[in-house]
Design a protein around this motif. Sequence first.
Motif, PDB file in Angstrom:
ATOM      1  N   SER A  45      10.626   3.188  -0.097  1.00  0.00           N
ATOM      2  CA  SER A  45      11.282   2.100   0.407  1.00  0.00           C
ATOM      3  C   SER A  45      10.582   0.794   0.374  1.00  0.00           C
ATOM      4  O   SER A  45       9.451   0.752  -0.286  1.00  0.00           O
ATOM      5  CB  SER A  45      11.767   2.209   1.799  1.00  0.00           C
ATOM      6  N   THR A  46      11.298  -0.203   0.583  1.00  0.00           N
ATOM      7  CA  THR A  46      10.430  -1.612   0.485  1.00  0.00           C
ATOM      8  C   THR A  46      10.064  -1.734   1.914  1.00  0.00           C
ATOM      9  O   THR A  46      10.395  -0.934   2.755  1.00  0.00           O
ATOM     10  CB  THR A  46      11.504  -2.611   0.179  1.00  0.00           C
ATOM     11  N   GLY A  47       9.240  -2.840   2.076  1.00  0.00           N
ATOM     12  CA  GLY A  47       8.945  -2.773   3.390  1.00  0.00           C
ATOM     13  C   GLY A  47       7.972  -4.278   3.618  1.00  0.00           C
ATOM     14  O   GLY A  47       8.041  -5.010   2.751  1.00  0.00           O
ATOM     15  N   TRP A  48       7.424  -4.536   4.817  1.00  0.00           N
ATOM     16  CA  TRP A  48       6.633  -5.815   5.014  1.00  0.00           C
ATOM     17  C   TRP A  48       5.089  -5.355   5.434  1.00  0.00           C
ATOM     18  O   TRP A  48       5.295  -4.522   6.250  1.00  0.00           O
ATOM     19  CB  TRP A  48       7.404  -6.565   6.121  1.00  0.00           C
ATOM     20  N   SER A  49       4.411  -6.144   5.244  1.00  0.00           N
ATOM     21  CA  SER A  49       2.963  -6.278   5.673  1.00  0.00           C
ATOM     22  C   SER A  49       2.594  -7.542   5.970  1.00  0.00           C
ATOM     23  O   SER A  49       2.429  -8.354   4.963  1.00  0.00           O
ATOM     24  CB  SER A  49       2.026  -5.543   4.696  1.00  0.00           C
ATOM     25  N   ASP A  50       2.195  -8.073   7.232  1.00  0.00           N
ATOM     26  CA  ASP A  50       2.030  -9.409   7.368  1.00  0.00           C
ATOM     27  C   ASP A  50       0.578  -9.616   7.502  1.00  0.00           C
ATOM     28  O   ASP A  50      -0.234  -8.798   7.589  1.00  0.00           O
ATOM     29  CB  ASP A  50       2.476  -9.920   8.742  1.00  0.00           C
ATOM     30  N   THR A  51       0.132 -10.953   7.044  1.00  0.00           N
ATOM     31  CA  THR A  51      -1.475 -11.373   6.887  1.00  0.00           C
ATOM     32  C   THR A  51      -1.596 -12.549   7.482  1.00  0.00           C
ATOM     33  O   THR A  51      -0.965 -13.548   7.480  1.00  0.00           O
ATOM     34  CB  THR A  51      -1.656 -11.634   5.393  1.00  0.00           C
TER      35      THR A  51
END
Length: 412
Positions: free
Chosen positions: A307-313
């Motif tokens: 899947s796609t997804g998110w990772s915040d920085t």
Amino acid sequence: MRKISPRRTGTRRSGARRLGVLAGVALLAVVSGCGTSGGGGSSPSANGGFTPPDVPMKQSLGSMEGQVNILAWPGYAEDGSNDPKVDWVTPFEKQTGCQANVKYFGTSDEAVKLMKTGQYDVVSASGDASLRLIAAGDVAPVNTDLVKNYADISPFLKDRDWNSVNGQMYGIPHGWGANLLMYNTDVVKPAPTSWGSVFTGASQYAGKVTAYDSPIYIADAALYLMKHQPGLKITNPYALDSDQLQAAVDLLKKQRQNVSEYWSDYLKEVQAFSTGDSVIGTTWEVIAQVAQGEKVPVKAVLPQEGSTGWSDTWMVSSKSQHSNCAYAWMDYITGPQAQADVAQYFGEAPANPKACDLTAKNFCDAYHASDAQYADKIWYWTTPISNCLDGRKDVQCTDYGDWTQAWTEVKG
């Protein structure tokens, strides 16, 4: 079921990824120009796709400046004003002597625009904003040696295309999650195992399919095509040449005929599944948990394609006037206790696995916080740029401006 932040409604995961076409085109101009002969031209790289402007990196810490201006997604920097029991900003202020001046933003485009003003020291940037900030020179390389909690961050979140360039980190990973496939277990049988159920098989649930409302959702279609149409030669769903982008658009247009609504507000998706207006579509783990808590018969799965997804920085402004307090914030907010507090309040996996010792029982298991194999199945949101992120040098890829225009075409 824990209480979800009311500020999530209409923001962040509940609309924060909804990106304006005109704003997106304008803000991506600097990124799409990377690697060309004009402007701050650069050459492609295997990681990041471009050479960023020469912005100095902080070499040592000094005295705290007494304040820090934080630009954050709602739910990331709670000070008790939303809920007296939800406050991890006040402890930070007491520990460091840095007064935290917090401004919330609702979209990645808004965050990029605000960071250009130079008024903010640190920002919680998502993958659809971070490369823009780096390419524009609005954020500085981060000296991870100055952030003691960096050593504890899950390795699979470090040195990735959305938070580093040429092996140089431009921030400290915060939280992450996958875009999952949710379905009504009473209606959708047998249980789906592929994204094909909302693409090529969407007509089976005509008028009851839901999808995420953002140009970045094009990557979901590209991921499906990457696995099922090898002839397109897609190797990265964020690195699409014009033909590959058109194939994804064509697939999304066919899906559009069966879509009940495109969602951006997580509560509205819960409601749609509650009423039966939607029976299958993309979701987040926290949405599935809210729906299940309201006795809606749904289940969320990670399909066989991944899947796609998110990772915040967390990223530091290149114009920061309070860089010592900014580094102090990045260190504090990625520590075990703050990570546990944010992850449970917000609904995501913490970047620091030590937080799992401080969360509710089974919380980290539900969010796969320390599951590297699970994380490896996710293609995290990354800003599409003209220099192909898959390393191709014989073709120009489509950029975020192209994607926003394409998304308008899909929705009609």
